[in-house]
Design a protein around this motif. Structure first.
Motif, PDB file in Angstrom:
ATOM      1  N   HIS A   7       1.001  -1.205  -0.023  1.00 59.43           N
ATOM      2  CA  HIS A   7      -0.026  -0.031  -0.093  1.00 59.43           C
ATOM      3  C   HIS A   7       0.930   1.367  -0.137  1.00 59.43           C
ATOM      4  CE1 HIS A   7       0.784  -0.585   4.385  1.00 59.43           C
ATOM      5  NE2 HIS A   7       0.406   0.867   4.601  1.00 59.43           N
ATOM      6  N   ILE A   8       0.318   2.334  -0.216  1.00 57.76           N
ATOM      7  CA  ILE A   8       1.020   3.483  -0.249  1.00 57.76           C
ATOM      8  C   ILE A   8       0.308   4.472   0.830  1.00 57.76           C
ATOM      9  CG2 ILE A   8       1.185   5.846  -1.357  1.00 57.76           C
ATOM     10  CD1 ILE A   8       2.929   3.661  -2.610  1.00 57.76           C
ATOM     11  N   GLY A   9       0.954   5.038   1.767  1.00 53.02           N
ATOM     12  CA  GLY A   9       0.612   5.812   2.829  1.00 53.02           C
ATOM     13  C   GLY A   9       0.946   7.413   2.367  1.00 53.02           C
ATOM     14  N   ILE A  10      -0.262   8.195   2.745  1.00 54.56           N
ATOM     15  CA  ILE A  10       0.189   9.777   2.338  1.00 54.56           C
ATOM     16  C   ILE A  10      -0.024  10.551   3.718  1.00 54.56           C
ATOM     17  CG2 ILE A  10      -0.617  11.691   1.089  1.00 54.56           C
ATOM     18  CD1 ILE A  10      -1.646   9.426  -0.925  1.00 54.56           C
ATOM     19  N   ALA A  11       1.070  11.266   4.127  1.00 55.00           N
ATOM     20  CA  ALA A  11       0.677  11.934   5.210  1.00 55.00           C
ATOM     21  C   ALA A  11      -0.005  13.278   5.002  1.00 55.00           C
ATOM     22  CB  ALA A  11       2.182  12.355   5.792  1.00 55.00           C
ATOM     23  N   VAL A  12      -1.099  13.338   5.630  1.00 59.55           N
ATOM     24  CA  VAL A  12      -1.877  14.825   5.763  1.00 59.55           C
ATOM     25  C   VAL A  12      -1.864  15.593   6.767  1.00 59.55           C
ATOM     26  CG1 VAL A  12      -3.353  13.498   4.045  1.00 59.55           C
ATOM     27  CG2 VAL A  12      -3.792  13.210   6.376  1.00 59.55           C
ATOM     28  N   ALA A  13      -2.218  16.785   6.674  1.00 58.51           N
ATOM     29  CA  ALA A  13      -2.309  17.693   7.882  1.00 58.51           C
ATOM     30  C   ALA A  13      -3.549  17.381   8.694  1.00 58.51           C
ATOM     31  CB  ALA A  13      -2.286  19.186   7.346  1.00 58.51           C
ATOM     32  N   ALA A  14      -4.659  17.120   7.939  1.00 61.20           N
ATOM     33  CA  ALA A  14      -5.779  16.884   8.562  1.00 61.20           C
ATOM     34  C   ALA A  14      -6.711  15.745   7.949  1.00 61.20           C
ATOM     35  CB  ALA A  14      -6.786  18.095   8.728  1.00 61.20           C
ATOM     36  N   LEU A  15      -7.122  14.934   8.553  1.00 60.29           N
ATOM     37  CA  LEU A  15      -7.812  13.690   7.990  1.00 60.29           C
ATOM     38  C   LEU A  15      -8.949  14.146   7.172  1.00 60.29           C
ATOM     39  CD1 LEU A  15      -7.120  10.651   7.639  1.00 60.29           C
ATOM     40  CD2 LEU A  15      -8.704  10.160   9.471  1.00 60.29           C
ATOM     41  N   GLU A  16      -9.941  14.679   7.875  1.00 57.45           N
ATOM     42  CA  GLU A  16     -11.229  15.093   7.099  1.00 57.45           C
ATOM     43  C   GLU A  16     -11.381  15.558   6.016  1.00 57.45           C
ATOM     44  OE1 GLU A  16     -10.707  15.300  10.407  1.00 57.45           O
ATOM     45  OE2 GLU A  16     -11.910  13.836  11.312  1.00 57.45           O
ATOM     46  N   PRO A  17     -10.459  16.920   5.504  1.00 60.06           N
ATOM     47  CA  PRO A  17     -10.450  17.163   4.367  1.00 60.06           C
ATOM     48  C   PRO A  17      -9.866  16.443   3.319  1.00 60.06           C
ATOM     49  CG  PRO A  17      -9.358  18.718   5.846  1.00 60.06           C
ATOM     50  CD  PRO A  17      -9.987  17.527   6.621  1.00 60.06           C
ATOM     51  N   ALA A  18      -8.798  15.723   3.821  1.00 54.41           N
ATOM     52  CA  ALA A  18      -8.230  14.741   3.008  1.00 54.41           C
ATOM     53  C   ALA A  18      -8.828  13.653   2.456  1.00 54.41           C
ATOM     54  CB  ALA A  18      -6.750  14.243   3.647  1.00 54.41           C
ATOM     55  N   VAL A  19      -9.780  12.936   3.469  1.00 51.78           N
ATOM     56  CA  VAL A  19     -10.828  11.982   3.031  1.00 51.78           C
ATOM     57  C   VAL A  19     -11.638  12.580   1.925  1.00 51.78           C
ATOM     58  CG1 VAL A  19     -12.847  10.935   4.061  1.00 51.78           C
ATOM     59  CG2 VAL A  19     -10.628  10.689   5.358  1.00 51.78           C
ATOM     60  N   GLU A  20     -12.387  13.893   2.273  1.00 51.22           N
ATOM     61  CA  GLU A  20     -13.154  14.286   1.459  1.00 51.22           C
ATOM     62  C   GLU A  20     -12.523  14.518  -0.141  1.00 51.22           C
ATOM     63  OE1 GLU A  20     -16.330  16.446  -0.643  1.00 51.22           O
ATOM     64  OE2 GLU A  20     -16.124  15.548   1.109  1.00 51.22           O
ATOM     65  N   PHE A  21     -11.295  14.898  -0.025  1.00 50.49           N
ATOM     66  CA  PHE A  21     -10.331  15.044  -1.334  1.00 50.49           C
ATOM     67  C   PHE A  21     -10.464  13.776  -2.160  1.00 50.49           C
ATOM     68  CE2 PHE A  21      -6.890  15.075  -3.916  1.00 50.49           C
ATOM     69  CZ  PHE A  21      -7.004  15.954  -4.887  1.00 50.49           C
ATOM     70  N   THR A  63       6.769  11.918  14.917  1.00 53.40           N
ATOM     71  CA  THR A  63       6.838  11.123  13.710  1.00 53.40           C
ATOM     72  C   THR A  63       7.854  12.055  12.771  1.00 53.40           C
ATOM     73  OG1 THR A  63       5.891  10.441  11.572  1.00 53.40           O
ATOM     74  CG2 THR A  63       4.987  12.427  12.646  1.00 53.40           C
ATOM     75  N   GLU A  64       8.417  11.497  11.948  1.00 56.25           N
ATOM     76  CA  GLU A  64       9.189  12.181  10.803  1.00 56.25           C
ATOM     77  C   GLU A  64       8.497  12.653   9.683  1.00 56.25           C
ATOM     78  OE1 GLU A  64      12.595  10.366   9.039  1.00 56.25           O
ATOM     79  OE2 GLU A  64      11.366   8.516   8.624  1.00 56.25           O
ATOM     80  N   LEU A  65       7.093  12.141   9.597  1.00 57.24           N
ATOM     81  CA  LEU A  65       6.355  12.593   8.334  1.00 57.24           C
ATOM     82  C   LEU A  65       5.843  13.772   8.388  1.00 57.24           C
ATOM     83  CD1 LEU A  65       4.096   9.267   8.446  1.00 57.24           C
ATOM     84  CD2 LEU A  65       5.875   9.899   6.773  1.00 57.24           C
ATOM     85  N   ARG A  66       5.690  14.518   7.351  1.00 60.80           N
ATOM     86  CA  ARG A  66       5.312  15.764   7.171  1.00 60.80           C
ATOM     87  C   ARG A  66       4.173  15.932   5.973  1.00 60.80           C
ATOM     88  NH1 ARG A  66       6.800  16.018  11.466  1.00 60.80           N
ATOM     89  NH2 ARG A  66       8.505  16.876  12.224  1.00 60.80           N
ATOM     90  N   HIS A  67       3.230  16.689   6.106  1.00 59.09           N
ATOM     91  CA  HIS A  67       2.237  16.918   5.232  1.00 59.09           C
ATOM     92  C   HIS A  67       2.730  16.513   3.595  1.00 59.09           C
ATOM     93  CE1 HIS A  67      -1.649  18.109   3.203  1.00 59.09           C
ATOM     94  NE2 HIS A  67      -0.852  18.941   2.655  1.00 59.09           N
ATOM     95  N   GLY A  68       2.202  15.566   3.021  1.00 53.53           N
ATOM     96  CA  GLY A  68       2.686  15.452   1.611  1.00 53.53           C
ATOM     97  C   GLY A  68       3.570  14.366   1.590  1.00 53.53           C
ATOM     98  N   ASP A  69       4.462  13.928   2.817  1.00 51.89           N
ATOM     99  CA  ASP A  69       5.229  12.669   2.638  1.00 51.89           C
ATOM    100  C   ASP A  69       4.230  11.475   2.038  1.00 51.89           C
ATOM    101  OD1 ASP A  69       7.273  14.161   3.403  1.00 51.89           O
ATOM    102  OD2 ASP A  69       7.462  13.330   5.415  1.00 51.89           O
ATOM    103  N   VAL A  70       5.300  10.503   1.510  1.00 51.78           N
ATOM    104  CA  VAL A  70       4.631   9.063   1.114  1.00 51.78           C
ATOM    105  C   VAL A  70       5.370   8.178   1.825  1.00 51.78           C
ATOM    106  CG1 VAL A  70       4.546   7.621  -0.871  1.00 51.78           C
ATOM    107  CG2 VAL A  70       4.067  10.282  -1.085  1.00 51.78           C
TER     108      VAL A  70
END
Length: 136
Positions: A7-21, A63-70
């Protein structure tokens, strides 16, 4: 050992708007939401029976993940053997144990060791079973 894309994981700043998109705008549908408070994670999985799962990761913990990291998650037949093999090749691989809300043991190669990408090692079939609410 020949890993395949799990699978591919994508770091997002906020889950709800990302789920909408991803769900509505891109047409991936309704995700499976999993909350992992002990790791400071909120996860949304878009389960695709014809391809890899897409996971959205909102992290509030360390975490070392930042918004947009894969995160590239590779499925391996034998997690212990894969971790040992990658370590023998000189990679620093972290072994993450199961937690109460994330009953999956995984291996991790950080961005520093993965040429800027986090690599996750997953035991074959376990992520899909977790997303679907069944255990292999």
């Amino acid at each position: 050992m020949t890993p395949v894309l799990d699978h591919i994981g994508i770091a997002v700043a906020a889950l709800e708007p990302a789920v909408e998109f991803y769900g509505n705008m891109l047409g991936l549908g309704e995700p499976v939401i999993r909350l992992i408070p002990e790791l400071g994670l909120r996860l949304a999985f878009f389960d695709n029976p014809h391809g890899p799962v897409i996971e959205l990761v909102e992290a509030s913990g360390k975490t070392e993940l930042r918004h947009g990291d894969v995160v590239v998650a590779l499925e391996v037949e034998d997690l212990d053997a894969a971790i040992a093999e990658y370590r023998a090749r000189g990679l620093k691989v972290y072994d993450q144990p199961q937690t109460p809300n994330l009953p999956l043991r995984r291996g991790w190669i950080t961005k520093g060791g993965g040429h800027g990408t986090v690599i996750e090692l997953c035991q074959r079939g376990e992520v899909a079973a977790f997303v679907r609410g069944v255990r292999p």
